[in-house]
Design a protein around this motif. Structure first.
Motif, PDB file in Angstrom:
ATOM      1  N   HIS A   1      -5.106  10.209  -7.255  1.00 33.47           N
ATOM      2  CA  HIS A   1      -6.332   9.980  -6.493  1.00 33.47           C
ATOM      3  C   HIS A   1      -7.127  11.281  -6.465  1.00 33.47           C
ATOM      4  O   HIS A   1      -6.587  12.363  -6.679  1.00 33.47           O
ATOM      5  CB  HIS A   1      -6.002   9.528  -5.071  1.00 33.47           C
TER       6      HIS A   1
ATOM      7  N   SER B   1     -13.628   4.223  -5.373  1.00 33.01           N
ATOM      8  CA  SER B   1     -12.303   4.821  -5.149  1.00 33.01           C
ATOM      9  C   SER B   1     -12.026   5.779  -6.300  1.00 33.01           C
ATOM     10  O   SER B   1     -11.809   5.341  -7.432  1.00 33.01           O
ATOM     11  CB  SER B   1     -11.229   3.730  -5.088  1.00 33.01           C
TER      12      SER B   1
ATOM     13  N   ARG C   1      -8.780   1.096  -2.478  1.00 33.14           N
ATOM     14  CA  ARG C   1      -9.059   1.799  -1.232  1.00 33.14           C
ATOM     15  C   ARG C   1      -9.636   3.183  -1.511  1.00 33.14           C
ATOM     16  O   ARG C   1      -9.107   3.930  -2.340  1.00 33.14           O
ATOM     17  CB  ARG C   1      -7.784   1.930  -0.416  1.00 33.14           C
ATOM     18  N   PRO C   2     -10.702   3.551  -0.835  1.00 30.82           N
ATOM     19  CA  PRO C   2     -11.269   4.894  -1.036  1.00 30.82           C
ATOM     20  C   PRO C   2     -10.282   6.011  -0.739  1.00 30.82           C
ATOM     21  O   PRO C   2     -10.394   7.101  -1.308  1.00 30.82           O
ATOM     22  CB  PRO C   2     -12.451   4.919  -0.066  1.00 30.82           C
TER      23      PRO C   2
END
Length: 336
Positions: A160, A220, A251-252
């Motif tokens: 991420h 995201s 999901r961010p």
């Protein structure tokens, strides 16, 4: 009921391993997808992925797993394709899709269809000597990588706050494989591929670019998701992105929890539509291969996704295009 084509599931893996799910021809609450629930949801067809599991557990998803042993990969892919054909032989409610006529029959409600796919080309010989035999056993779509490297390309780690711009592009064998797939009418799927490989394929094929399951990096910022520049290239080619349902890429914050709201998934679909145009957006759930929002739950939640798009102002024609029409068009261009 609007028919649906789903761009990616891992139900074959669930059926041939000890993972949840697997009893595809039986009515069950296990996993995300079985035949009865597919019929209830109006799933006309899905791209069923043969996938070779990693050997051992992955402790750090930000690290690329090692390449798989080619002989092991071929054995597992053969087993999973055999399972797909066994389902079709066991009931006329399910069929293996080999061409656009088969797909149209499923869209007409004759059966639920499975499009044979390999996620990660580790089972393909680097000299391509077994590509024709794979085609004969049903292969109609091929993902060059599943994140881990192979003889053809390089994937992205599951990170991420990162981009897909990591590692080199296609190998010489990778260019040969892409060209051979296009010649045979085997869809080349760019999911999990790194940025350099993506652009190599974009410059090589004349067919529409296909990303079976991914999210929008602008919503995201996961390495698995597509940047705006990549989305523009897909649209320019006439291609399609199947929006993933995997929460870690929706999901961010990058969390995997299934408590993600349905709105999180709809945000990505809407972003795709705004950036590329509705005609380049599809669904690519990753059922039985990812954590999906509890608000979707399983394949029957596809109806809730379409209802959510209606609530956001997508008209009937746009919803039908996202549900099936766009996938039908792009698959037809590759196969015909």
């Amino acid at each position: 009921m609007t028919p649906i084509i789903d761009g990616h599931n891992d139900t074959l893996l669930a059926a041939t391993s000890d993972r949840a799910g697997g009893a595809f021809l039986e009515e069950t609450d296990d996993g995300h997808l079985d035949l009865a629930r597919a019929e209830e949801a109006g799933l006309a067809a899905g791209i069923f992925a043969a996938f070779v599991p990693n050997e051992g557990e992955i402790d750090d998803w930000s690290e690329l797993p090692p390449a798989v042993d080619p002989e092991r990969a071929r054995r597992i892919v053969d087993e999973q394709f055999e399972t797909l054909h066994e389902w079709a032989e066991a009931t006329d409610r399910f069929r293996v899709i080999g061409d656009i006529d088969d797909l149209d029959a499923c869209l007409a409600g004759n059966a639920v269809g499975g499009i044979p796919h390999i996620e990660g080309a580790g089972a393909v010989d680097p000299e391509l000597v077994n590509l024709d035999s794979l085609y004969e056993t049903g292969l109609r779509s091929l993902g060059l990588v599943w994140s881990r490297p192979n003889a053809f390309a390089h994937g992205v780690p599951f990170e991420h706050d990162a981009t897909p711009d990591i590692g080199p592009g296609l190998t010489d064998a990778g260019f040969d494989l892409v060209e051979a797939c296009e010649d045979r009418g085997i869809v080349v799927d760019l999911a999990h591929l790194n940025a350099a490989g993506f652009w190599d394929v974009a410059e090589t094929v004349d067919s529409p670019l296909v990303v079976s399951h991914a999210g929008a990096h602008g919503v995201s910022p996961a390495s698995r998701n597509l940047t705006d520049e990549q989305l523009d290239a897909v649209a320019d080619s006439g291609g399609i992105v199947g929006c993933t349902f995997g929460t870690a890429h929706l999901r961010p914050d990058g969390e995997r929890g299934k408590d993600a709201e349905l709105s999180t998934l709809l945000d990505h679909i809407e972003y795709f539509a705004d950036r590329m145009g509705v005609e380049h957006v599809g669904l690519g759930s990753d059922f039985d291969g990812a954590t999906v929002p509890e608000a979707v739950g399983d394949v029957t939640g596809l109806r809730d996704v379409l209802d959510g798009l209606e609530a956001r102002g997508f008209d009937r024609a746009e919803r039908e295009a996202i549900a099936a029409g766009n996938w039908r068009r792009v698959l037809g261009e590759w196969w015909e």
